[in-house]
Scaffold this motif. Structure first.
Motif, PDB file in Angstrom:
ATOM      1  N   GLY A  91       0.794  -1.231   0.000  1.00  0.00           N
ATOM      2  CA  GLY A  91       0.000   0.000   0.000  1.00  0.00           C
ATOM      3  C   GLY A  91       0.821   1.272   0.000  1.00  0.00           C
ATOM      4  O   GLY A  91       0.279   2.362  -0.114  1.00  0.00           O
ATOM      5  N   SER A 147      -3.683   8.398   0.115  1.00  0.00           N
ATOM      6  CA  SER A 147      -4.039   7.008   0.390  1.00  0.00           C
ATOM      7  C   SER A 147      -3.985   6.729   1.895  1.00  0.00           C
ATOM      8  O   SER A 147      -2.982   7.015   2.557  1.00  0.00           O
ATOM      9  CB  SER A 147      -3.074   6.085  -0.364  1.00  0.00           C
ATOM     10  OG  SER A 147      -2.831   4.905   0.372  1.00  0.00           O
ATOM     11  N   PRO A 210       1.524   0.191  -5.015  1.00  0.00           N
ATOM     12  CA  PRO A 210       0.221   0.747  -5.386  1.00  0.00           C
ATOM     13  C   PRO A 210       0.256   1.482  -6.728  1.00  0.00           C
ATOM     14  O   PRO A 210       1.104   2.362  -6.932  1.00  0.00           O
ATOM     15  CB  PRO A 210      -0.093   1.723  -4.246  1.00  0.00           C
ATOM     16  CG  PRO A 210       1.153   1.871  -3.455  1.00  0.00           C
ATOM     17  CD  PRO A 210       2.054   0.746  -3.761  1.00  0.00           C
ATOM     18  N   GLU A 212      -1.664   3.717  -7.761  1.00  0.00           N
ATOM     19  CA  GLU A 212      -1.878   5.163  -7.632  1.00  0.00           C
ATOM     20  C   GLU A 212      -0.610   5.914  -7.224  1.00  0.00           C
ATOM     21  O   GLU A 212      -0.573   7.138  -7.305  1.00  0.00           O
ATOM     22  CB  GLU A 212      -3.050   5.489  -6.703  1.00  0.00           C
ATOM     23  CG  GLU A 212      -2.889   5.087  -5.256  1.00  0.00           C
ATOM     24  CD  GLU A 212      -3.473   3.709  -4.954  1.00  0.00           C
ATOM     25  OE1 GLU A 212      -3.322   2.795  -5.807  1.00  0.00           O
ATOM     26  OE2 GLU A 212      -4.049   3.535  -3.866  1.00  0.00           O
TER      27      GLU A 212
END
Ligand code: GLN
Length: 304
Positions: A91, A147, A210, A212
């Protein structure tokens, strides 16, 4: 039952990693074994110690994850950046040595100045903001990250490294966000910058990170355009905006900054000789602007 010493385990892990074509296999084997067996593989440890069954199982488990392509950094749960250890995991983008180029550049430009206000956009693990907060004389350092998964690591790192940085959950492309922050001497960012074409050719390990934090739109430069457009007004007169860029993006990113009216726009190379950092200064004339900026800043901050 067969007895395995730490040395045997490292040897066996190293062989399996080599068979899988992983470079630096012996070094990775020590890191994995260190994480599983709870010793500091960079310091001294007794290679003749016997591992127990649980430890051997754990080693096998970590090896299996690594052989599936998971990055070593996620498996061991931490990674070094500028001499400090940052907690990482699924993440959050893993800090890269390339990014240390930005730290060197920021410190060489701002090293002598006092009471700096710094804004780190797309902070991820916080490696840039937290490091600058330690290396520069800072009044405040804001770390903006959208995030929640990454924010967990950012906050953990700030606490573990005793940093006074201010983590802020927010999207750097949100038009209303810049005015919530003070005017800065430095706005720095390692935004997602991988192009659509390059996203198809990612190294296996990077696909675990991740999306993103990686994908920067068709040509990889969407975030540079958005950040310059939205955040330039958050710079003090002569304040610096600084980006990490991908290989070959310097012309486009320098153009974006020049067209926004920034001056002294330059690029700086990383250790591999690739232009990795682009920066420029806000163009507002110092004398007339300082008062105006201060007044606007105060007025805006009173509103929030
Ligand atoms: N440096 C990373 C990579 O190439 C990309 C990080 C980013 O997009 N900011 O894997």
């Amino acid at each position: 039952m067969v007895n395995y010493t730490y040395r045997d385990i490292i040897q066996s892990l190293s062989e399996k990693l080599t068979e899988a074509g992983i470079s630096n296999a012996y070094w990775e084997a020590r890191e994995l074994a260190g994480a599983a067996l709870g010793f500091n593989c960079r310091g001294k440890f007794d290679a003749k110690t016997q591992a127990d069954t649980e430890q051997i199982k754990l080693c096998a488990n970590l090896l299996a994850r690594r052989l599936m392509g998971e990055p070593l950094q996620y498996i061991i749960g931490k990674w070094d950046f500028c001499g400090e250890s940052f907690k990482v995991g699924s993440g959050v983008l893993i800090p890269r040595a390339d990014t240390e180029t930005l730290i060197e550049c920021a410190c060489s430009l701002l090293g002598g100045e006092k009471e700096l206000t710094v804004i780190d956009l797309c902070s991820g693990s916080g490696c840039i903001g937290i490091t600058l907060e330690k290396k520069l004389d800072c009044k405040e350092v804001w770390c903006v990250e959208k995030s929640e998964a990454a924010m967990y690591f950012l906050k953990e790192n700030a606490t573990r490294l005793n940093s006074a940085c201010k983590p802020l959950l927010g999207d750097v492309t949100d038009e209303s966000l810049p005015e919530k922050l003070p005017l800065a001497d430095l706005i720095i960012s390692n935004p997602p910058y991988i192009s659509a074409a390059d996203m198809k050719k990612l190294q296996k390990e990077v696909t675990f990170e991740p999306v993103e934090a990686l994908f920067g739109g068709e040509d990889g430069c969407d975030f540079y355009r958005e950040i310059v457009r939205l955040w330039k007004s958050r710079l003090k007169p002569e304040g610096i905006m600084m980006f990490e860029i991908g290989a070959g993006q310097e012309d486009e990113v320098m153009q974006i900054m020049i067209q926004a009216g920034m001056h002294d726009v330059r690029a700086r190379r990383d250790m591999a000789g690739i232009n990795r950092c682009v920066y420029g200064r806000n163009s507002v004339q110092k004398n007339e602007a300082v008062n105006l900026y201060d007044q606007l800043d105060k007025a805006e901050r009173n509103l929030h």
